[in-house]
Design a protein around this motif. Structure first.
Motif, PDB file in Angstrom:
ATOM      1  N   SER A 308       0.704  -1.286   0.088  1.00 53.65           N
ATOM      2  CA  SER A 308      -0.137   0.064   0.232  1.00 53.65           C
ATOM      3  C   SER A 308       0.766   1.332   0.004  1.00 53.65           C
ATOM      4  CB  SER A 308      -0.716  -0.083   1.299  1.00 53.65           C
ATOM      5  OG  SER A 308      -0.181  -0.119   2.254  1.00 53.65           O
ATOM      6  N   LEU A 309       2.090   1.249   0.422  1.00 58.47           N
ATOM      7  CA  LEU A 309       3.010   2.424   0.402  1.00 58.47           C
ATOM      8  C   LEU A 309       4.367   2.271  -0.810  1.00 58.47           C
ATOM      9  CD1 LEU A 309       3.182   3.311   4.198  1.00 58.47           C
ATOM     10  CD2 LEU A 309       1.702   4.216   2.294  1.00 58.47           C
ATOM     11  N   ASP A 310       3.965   1.062  -1.650  1.00 62.39           N
ATOM     12  CA  ASP A 310       4.994   0.809  -2.546  1.00 62.39           C
ATOM     13  C   ASP A 310       5.223   2.123  -3.417  1.00 62.39           C
ATOM     14  OD1 ASP A 310       5.645  -1.630  -1.982  1.00 62.39           O
ATOM     15  OD2 ASP A 310       5.038  -2.766  -3.583  1.00 62.39           O
ATOM     16  N   LEU A 311       4.287   2.719  -3.908  1.00 59.80           N
ATOM     17  CA  LEU A 311       4.296   3.669  -5.162  1.00 59.80           C
ATOM     18  C   LEU A 311       4.832   4.989  -4.661  1.00 59.80           C
ATOM     19  CD1 LEU A 311       1.497   2.400  -7.167  1.00 59.80           C
ATOM     20  CD2 LEU A 311       3.844   1.732  -7.204  1.00 59.80           C
ATOM     21  N   GLY A 312       4.947   5.979  -5.842  1.00 58.57           N
ATOM     22  CA  GLY A 312       5.874   7.137  -5.577  1.00 58.57           C
ATOM     23  C   GLY A 312       5.300   8.177  -4.780  1.00 58.57           C
ATOM     24  N   ILE A 313       4.546   7.767  -3.657  1.00 58.58           N
ATOM     25  CA  ILE A 313       4.129   8.934  -2.896  1.00 58.58           C
ATOM     26  C   ILE A 313       5.156   9.513  -1.952  1.00 58.58           C
ATOM     27  CG2 ILE A 313       2.225   9.597  -1.136  1.00 58.58           C
ATOM     28  CD1 ILE A 313       0.640   7.330  -2.238  1.00 58.58           C
ATOM     29  N   ASP A 314       5.305  10.976  -1.749  1.00 60.73           N
ATOM     30  CA  ASP A 314       6.290  11.372  -0.933  1.00 60.73           C
ATOM     31  C   ASP A 314       5.802  11.474   0.437  1.00 60.73           C
ATOM     32  OD1 ASP A 314       8.358  12.826   0.004  1.00 60.73           O
ATOM     33  OD2 ASP A 314       8.349  14.627  -1.406  1.00 60.73           O
ATOM     34  N   TRP A 315       6.110  10.678   1.409  1.00 62.71           N
ATOM     35  CA  TRP A 315       5.566  10.515   2.592  1.00 62.71           C
ATOM     36  C   TRP A 315       6.720  11.192   3.718  1.00 62.71           C
ATOM     37  CZ3 TRP A 315       0.911   9.990   2.380  1.00 62.71           C
ATOM     38  CH2 TRP A 315      -0.039   8.961   1.500  1.00 62.71           C
ATOM     39  N   GLY A 316       6.711  12.443   3.690  1.00 62.01           N
ATOM     40  CA  GLY A 316       7.744  12.993   4.689  1.00 62.01           C
ATOM     41  C   GLY A 316       8.962  12.737   4.594  1.00 62.01           C
ATOM     42  N   ASP A 317       9.641  12.597   5.706  1.00 61.97           N
ATOM     43  CA  ASP A 317      11.182  12.338   5.727  1.00 61.97           C
ATOM     44  C   ASP A 317      11.610  11.137   6.028  1.00 61.97           C
ATOM     45  OD1 ASP A 317      13.702  13.401   5.536  1.00 61.97           O
ATOM     46  OD2 ASP A 317      13.718  14.533   7.409  1.00 61.97           O
ATOM     47  N   VAL A 318      11.329  10.126   5.087  1.00 64.70           N
ATOM     48  CA  VAL A 318      11.664   8.647   5.284  1.00 64.70           C
ATOM     49  C   VAL A 318      13.035   8.454   5.064  1.00 64.70           C
ATOM     50  CG1 VAL A 318      11.249   6.563   4.391  1.00 64.70           C
ATOM     51  CG2 VAL A 318       9.348   8.091   4.701  1.00 64.70           C
ATOM     52  N   ASP A 319      13.940   7.922   5.797  1.00 63.39           N
ATOM     53  CA  ASP A 319      15.346   8.173   5.751  1.00 63.39           C
ATOM     54  C   ASP A 319      15.661   6.414   5.762  1.00 63.39           C
ATOM     55  OD1 ASP A 319      14.833   8.105   8.276  1.00 63.39           O
ATOM     56  OD2 ASP A 319      16.616   9.236   8.938  1.00 63.39           O
ATOM     57  N   LEU A 320      14.929   5.434   5.998  1.00 66.69           N
ATOM     58  CA  LEU A 320      15.467   4.268   5.965  1.00 66.69           C
ATOM     59  C   LEU A 320      14.033   3.421   5.649  1.00 66.69           C
ATOM     60  CD1 LEU A 320      17.443   1.848   6.631  1.00 66.69           C
ATOM     61  CD2 LEU A 320      16.507   1.944   9.120  1.00 66.69           C
ATOM     62  N   VAL A 321      14.327   2.354   4.759  1.00 68.77           N
ATOM     63  CA  VAL A 321      13.403   1.219   4.489  1.00 68.77           C
ATOM     64  C   VAL A 321      14.042   0.020   5.067  1.00 68.77           C
ATOM     65  CG1 VAL A 321      12.673  -0.011   2.541  1.00 68.77           C
ATOM     66  CG2 VAL A 321      12.452   2.322   2.407  1.00 68.77           C
ATOM     67  N   ILE A 322      13.225  -0.538   5.572  1.00 64.26           N
ATOM     68  CA  ILE A 322      13.665  -2.205   6.143  1.00 64.26           C
ATOM     69  C   ILE A 322      12.446  -3.158   5.293  1.00 64.26           C
ATOM     70  CG2 ILE A 322      13.537  -3.831   7.995  1.00 64.26           C
ATOM     71  CD1 ILE A 322      14.392  -1.423   9.625  1.00 64.26           C
ATOM     72  N   GLN A 323      13.203  -4.279   4.640  1.00 63.24           N
ATOM     73  CA  GLN A 323      12.116  -5.007   4.038  1.00 63.24           C
ATOM     74  C   GLN A 323      12.528  -6.212   5.062  1.00 63.24           C
ATOM     75  OE1 GLN A 323      10.287  -5.786   1.247  1.00 63.24           O
ATOM     76  NE2 GLN A 323       9.966  -7.754   1.857  1.00 63.24           N
ATOM     77  N   LEU A 352      17.605  -5.460   4.386  1.00 63.14           N
ATOM     78  CA  LEU A 352      17.091  -6.598   4.274  1.00 63.14           C
ATOM     79  C   LEU A 352      16.940  -7.510   5.465  1.00 63.14           C
ATOM     80  CD1 LEU A 352      17.676  -7.720   0.593  1.00 63.14           C
ATOM     81  CD2 LEU A 352      16.123  -6.013   1.503  1.00 63.14           C
ATOM     82  N   VAL A 353      15.933  -7.994   5.784  1.00 58.09           N
ATOM     83  CA  VAL A 353      15.749  -9.034   6.957  1.00 58.09           C
ATOM     84  C   VAL A 353      15.314 -10.326   6.539  1.00 58.09           C
ATOM     85  CG1 VAL A 353      14.908  -9.202   9.252  1.00 58.09           C
ATOM     86  CG2 VAL A 353      15.397  -6.932   8.523  1.00 58.09           C
ATOM     87  N   PRO A 354      16.199 -11.171   6.307  1.00 60.53           N
ATOM     88  CA  PRO A 354      15.521 -12.516   5.964  1.00 60.53           C
ATOM     89  C   PRO A 354      14.855 -13.285   7.084  1.00 60.53           C
ATOM     90  CG  PRO A 354      17.739 -12.683   6.394  1.00 60.53           C
ATOM     91  CD  PRO A 354      17.621 -11.372   6.382  1.00 60.53           C
ATOM     92  N   ALA A 355      13.712 -13.897   6.607  1.00 62.81           N
ATOM     93  CA  ALA A 355      12.753 -14.226   7.775  1.00 62.81           C
ATOM     94  C   ALA A 355      13.279 -15.722   8.112  1.00 62.81           C
ATOM     95  CB  ALA A 355      11.565 -14.510   7.350  1.00 62.81           C
ATOM     96  N   ASN A 356      13.880 -16.486   7.583  1.00 63.47           N
ATOM     97  CA  ASN A 356      14.303 -17.782   7.774  1.00 63.47           C
ATOM     98  C   ASN A 356      15.660 -18.191   7.004  1.00 63.47           C
ATOM     99  OD1 ASN A 356      13.888 -19.075   5.011  1.00 63.47           O
ATOM    100  ND2 ASN A 356      11.700 -18.691   5.522  1.00 63.47           N
ATOM    101  N   ARG A 357      16.342 -19.349   7.219  1.00 66.59           N
ATOM    102  CA  ARG A 357      17.784 -19.691   6.724  1.00 66.59           C
ATOM    103  C   ARG A 357      17.626 -19.508   5.404  1.00 66.59           C
ATOM    104  NH1 ARG A 357      21.560 -22.045  10.140  1.00 66.59           N
ATOM    105  NH2 ARG A 357      20.227 -21.308  11.605  1.00 66.59           N
ATOM    106  N   PHE A 358      16.773 -19.885   4.539  1.00 69.33           N
ATOM    107  CA  PHE A 358      16.828 -19.904   3.083  1.00 69.33           C
ATOM    108  C   PHE A 358      16.920 -18.689   2.684  1.00 69.33           C
ATOM    109  CE2 PHE A 358      15.694 -20.555  -1.416  1.00 69.33           C
ATOM    110  CZ  PHE A 358      16.330 -21.449  -1.715  1.00 69.33           C
ATOM    111  N   GLU A 359      16.046 -17.981   3.023  1.00 66.85           N
ATOM    112  CA  GLU A 359      15.853 -16.539   2.686  1.00 66.85           C
ATOM    113  C   GLU A 359      17.163 -15.452   2.697  1.00 66.85           C
ATOM    114  OE1 GLU A 359      12.276 -14.436   4.067  1.00 66.85           O
ATOM    115  OE2 GLU A 359      11.166 -15.591   3.118  1.00 66.85           O
ATOM    116  N   VAL A 360      18.235 -16.074   3.751  1.00 67.15           N
ATOM    117  CA  VAL A 360      19.395 -15.412   3.527  1.00 67.15           C
ATOM    118  C   VAL A 360      20.069 -15.508   2.081  1.00 67.15           C
ATOM    119  CG1 VAL A 360      21.723 -15.393   4.491  1.00 67.15           C
ATOM    120  CG2 VAL A 360      19.758 -15.913   5.934  1.00 67.15           C
ATOM    121  N   VAL A 361      20.078 -16.526   1.463  1.00 65.73           N
ATOM    122  CA  VAL A 361      20.672 -16.702   0.281  1.00 65.73           C
ATOM    123  C   VAL A 361      19.764 -15.758  -0.767  1.00 65.73           C
ATOM    124  CG1 VAL A 361      21.252 -18.423  -1.619  1.00 65.73           C
ATOM    125  CG2 VAL A 361      21.112 -19.164   0.785  1.00 65.73           C
TER     126      VAL A 361
END
Length: 814
Positions: A308-323, A352-361
């Motif tokens: 819902s927040l993927d697209l090009g809306i300018d939402w204030g002073d965002v300085d970090l994205v965590i997936q 990036l934060v892998p949720a499990n061991r395989f997602e690290v790869v």
């Protein structure tokens, strides 16, 4: 080179700006029939698209609508209106800007049709509705430009096909209409250019300076990720630490349910009481708007969100994205990364934060792809015919039409350029009669031809057609609100099926809070607040992404390395052990492992075809195993593998993955499967055979399902080659079951199989035993188990001496 008028150059100077080269290019080529601009996030794409419009309107007196702006999101249209109003106001330009979406009042919509603004900001659905009115030629008279923002987000869906058909209509009304497409993330610019051009006119591509590479890496945590799961709870302390170090952090998730779980756990660990919000499509609109407003004001330190927040809306002073979790798709990851440091030539920052061991790869592979600029995406097929059927009905609402002229108009849209006249006529016949099996029913007799012109048989039906315009398929949801005696505040929506499973007192998460189910009143779920610590989780429909073909290929290429210095030690050691015990999957080959575990024969197929395809592969392989007498008991699938357990070991897997056998098995399985009925329902709704909205009331999900199932069974029996059944099969193969990925896998391996027979579970297969969603197979194996258990019990009780167990029991598949 066209110079900026003094009023504009002075305005740029007051801002301390200078016009970017790509903005100048857009101004110089303003008369081109079509243009595609690919510019980085924060590079002024929107101003680039609108600059020719603003200059044109500032220098001349234009009566009526000049420019139409199309956005994939209502919120993005509203954001663009705010941003565009600033230069118009500060330069005192005589320009009226308005937006028109589903949230716009009826009074304002009527006024816009009578007196259009100079610039109208809208969505594909609202545009399609506008073209259905008889006064559309008057409303769009004089229209000069169409600006399509975030065009990549529309090109991948039926919303984009509907949009291009609507633009084909506008092009006929306004032959000189210019088209502009804007995007930051396009994996195949030529394909997007073809998509948005008026066939056969070319669409030039302008590439802006991409700017510095993003600052993107994996989040380091004290704890190692688990073997399975997708919640990433282990990383919450590290995520909180990052939130403290930054102004505003967006924390992206791939599903709404995962976002709810993570937000709940994050809030419980938030000992500093940092202001954190949650945002996703199932929440009440007012709640979403409150979160958006707080973001713009800078009141929130973090927002847990989804696409819902993927697209090009300018939402204030965002300085970090965590997936959180593997991104599954590089293009989506790049889009999300761009939300941070939304400024030209400022590197975006993401973790990036892998949720499990395989997602690290997978995360490491995604990082490499981003830095290499290697975006992924599958080529789109021809324009879908259910969308074409809806367009024909929309055209009829606007007045009588000539079939030859409409065919020429439709084939001017890139996706429909190869549409045959026979295919068009079949869609026209369906819209007119419903098809051979349904032409006896008045409700589907919608069009008739008089003096060579097609028109609505009953003009009053235009209301019902307009009420069902759109290609977005609503999930069957019910509103959730607090009980009336608790204020009655709306909270959002949950799936109808999930609501049906609730009993009084059950708890679940919505909007980050735990609520208790109180009952159902007038098709609304009533709840109260709960002090429970461990709720059930609302199973929001949300898209469950499959790892892209390109990203899967990168992972497999990583397996060919001698060592993995880029991986954390625990993951590198895991892969090394896999290579010692068995082997790692290799590009162009299919690794199959067989081993015993817990008294069952286990077989793992490492297809790397994506979750949907691996799930379908499980269904087809277990059916094939039953045919070969291998007695499967069940399977489970992930993005990279399918694990099947049964009574008998697989000695030769080659017959199981025979392409012809899999095709035949798919045909037999699809014929009576619920997947087909669900797909048919979606196609029939878009094509206008089934109405979700009527002047009386909106149908519930169960009502719509019941009526679509009856229609499906009727057409299967009396007209199996009906247009909608043909569309249904195409959609099912391409989407829900993703059989194309299986075919791609079979083509990739070309019969090259590495079969490893092991004496125990392999390291790479271990996470599969912890995976959710195990699917049981009921058939011969179950009957054999019952027979063996009966014999064992009889022997234990001494009855075997009197009544011996039968040697042969007839086995039948249920």
């Amino acid at each position: 080179m066209q110079t900026l008028p003094p009023k504009f150059s002075d305005w740029f100077a007051t801002k301390g700006w200078s016009i970017h080269p790509h903005q100048q290019d857009m101004l110089d080529r303003a008369d081109a029939p079509a243009l595609l601009l690919i510019a980085p996030t924060g590079g002024g794409k929107t101003l680039s698209g609108f600059l020719p419009t603003l200059v044109d309107l500032a220098e001349g007196d234009h009566d009526g609508m000049h420019t139409l702006y199309i956005s994939p999101l209502k919120a993005l249209a509203a954001d663009i209106k705010r941003n565009l109003t600033t230069p118009v106001t500060e330069m005192s330009l005589p320009i009226r800007i308005e937006d028109r979406t589903g949230d716009t009042s009826q009074t304002r919509k009527r006024r816009q049709r009578a007196d259009p603004p100079h610039i109208l900001l809208t969505t594909p659905e609202s545009l399609a509705l506008l073209t259905s009115y008889e006064d559309a030629p008057r409303m769009f008279k004089g229209l000069k430009r169409v600006v399509i923002d975030e065009i990549h987000a529309l090109a991948d869906s039926k919303r984009g096909d509907q949009l291009m058909l609507a633009l084909a209509r506008l092009q006929r009304l306004c032959p000189g209409l210019k088209r502009v497409g804007l995007s930051a993330t396009v994996e195949d610019p030529a394909a997007i250019a073809h998509f948005m051009a008026r066939h056969p006119d070319p669409c030039p591509i302008l590439l802006a300076d991409p700017g510095p590479p993003p600052d993107i890496r994996m989040l380091r945590t004290d704890a190692a990720p688990p073997w399975s799961g997708n919640g990433a709870a282990y990383a919450i302390p590290a995520v909180l630490d990052q939130i403290r170090q930054h102004k505003t952090t967006l924390i992206f998730h791939n599903t709404r349910a995962q976002a709810e779980i993570f937000f709940h756990n994050l809030w419980l660990a938030n000992e500093d009481s940092l202001p954190i919000g949650i945002h996703h499509g199932s929440l009440d609109r007012q709640q979403r708007e409150r979160v958006e407003a707080a973001m713009v004001r800078g009141d929130l330190r973090a927002i847990v969100c989804t696409g819902s927040l993927d697209l090009g809306i300018d939402w204030g002073d965002v300085d970090l994205v965590i997936q959180i979790g593997a991104p599954k798709n590089v293009k989506r990851l790049v889009q999300r990364i761009g939300r941070a440091n939304h400024r030209y030539n400022a590197p975006s920052k993401a973790l990036l934060v892998p949720a499990n061991r395989f997602e690290v790869v997978e995360c490491v592979a995604a990082l490499d792809a981003v830095l290499a600029g290697d975006l992924d995406g599958d080529p789109r097929g021809p324009g879908p015919r259910d969308v074409l059927c809806q367009h024909i009905l929309i055209t009829a609402c606007a007045g009588p039409f000539d079939a030859d002229a409409l065919y020429a108009e439709v084939t001017s849209a890139g996706a429909y350029a190869s549409l045959s006249r026979a295919a068009f006529d079949a869609c026209l016949d369906f819209c007119a009669t419903g098809g051979y099996a349904l032409r006896a029913y008045d409700r589907w007799q919608r069009l008739m031809c008089t003096n060579g012109k097609w028109h609505l048989r009953d003009p009053r039906s235009s209301q019902r057609i307009r009420m069902n315009i759109g290609t977005i398929q609503d999930t069957d949801t019910l509103k959730v609100r607090m009980k009336r005696n608790r204020g009655g505040a709306p909270l959002g929506e949950i799936e109808e099926g999930f609501a049906a499973s609730l009993s009084a007192g059950d708890t679940f998460l919505i909007g980050g809070q735990i609520v208790k189910y109180e009952g159902l009143r007038e098709m609304t779920v009533e709840v109260s607040r709960s002090a429970a610590k461990k709720p059930r989780v609302a199973t929001f429909m949300g898209t469950k992404f499959a790892t892209s073909t390109q990203l899967s290929a990168r992972v497999q290429r990583m397996f060919t390395q001698d060592s993995w210095p880029e991986l954390p030690r625990h993951t590198a050691e895991w892969l090394t052990l896999q290579r010692e015990v068995s082997q790692l999957p290799q590009p162009g080959r299919l690794l199959i492992e067989s081993f015993p575990h817990e008294g069952r024969a286990q077989t793992v197929f490492y297809g790397f075809a994506g979750r949907n395809a691996q799930q379908t592969l499980g269904l087809l392989l277990t059916k094939r195993m039953e045919e070969l007498g291998l007695n499967p008991l069940g399977f489970v699938a992930t993005d990279y593998a399918t694990l099947i357990w049964g009574l008998d070991p697989v000695d030769d897997p080659a017959p199981l993955v025979d392409a012809t056998a899999l095709h035949d098995g798919l045909d037999h399985w699809l014929a009576g499967n619920a997947v087909m009925k669900r797909t048919f329902r979606a196609a029939a709704t878009i094509a206008g055979l089934i109405e979700r909205n009527t002047p009386q009331a909106r149908k519930s999900g169960r009502q719509a399902t019941f009526s679509s199932d009856i229609l499906y069974d009727t057409l299967q029996k009396y007209e199996p080659d009906h247009l909608l059944l043909d569309i249904t099969r195409e959609e099912a193969l391409r989407g829900l079951v993703d059989f194309g990925r299986i075919e791609e896998m079979l083509h990739r391996i070309k019969g090259r199989i590495d079969h490893r027979i092991l004496d125990r579970v392999s390291p790479l297969s271990a996470p599969l035993f912890l995976e959710m969603g195990r699917v049981p197979v009921k058939g011969q194996a179950e009957e054999r188990l019952l027979a063996e258990e009966s014999a064992r019990l009889m022997e234990a009780s001494g009855l075997a001496q009197i009544t011996p167990a039968p040697d042969n029991i007839p086995l039948k598949r249920r």
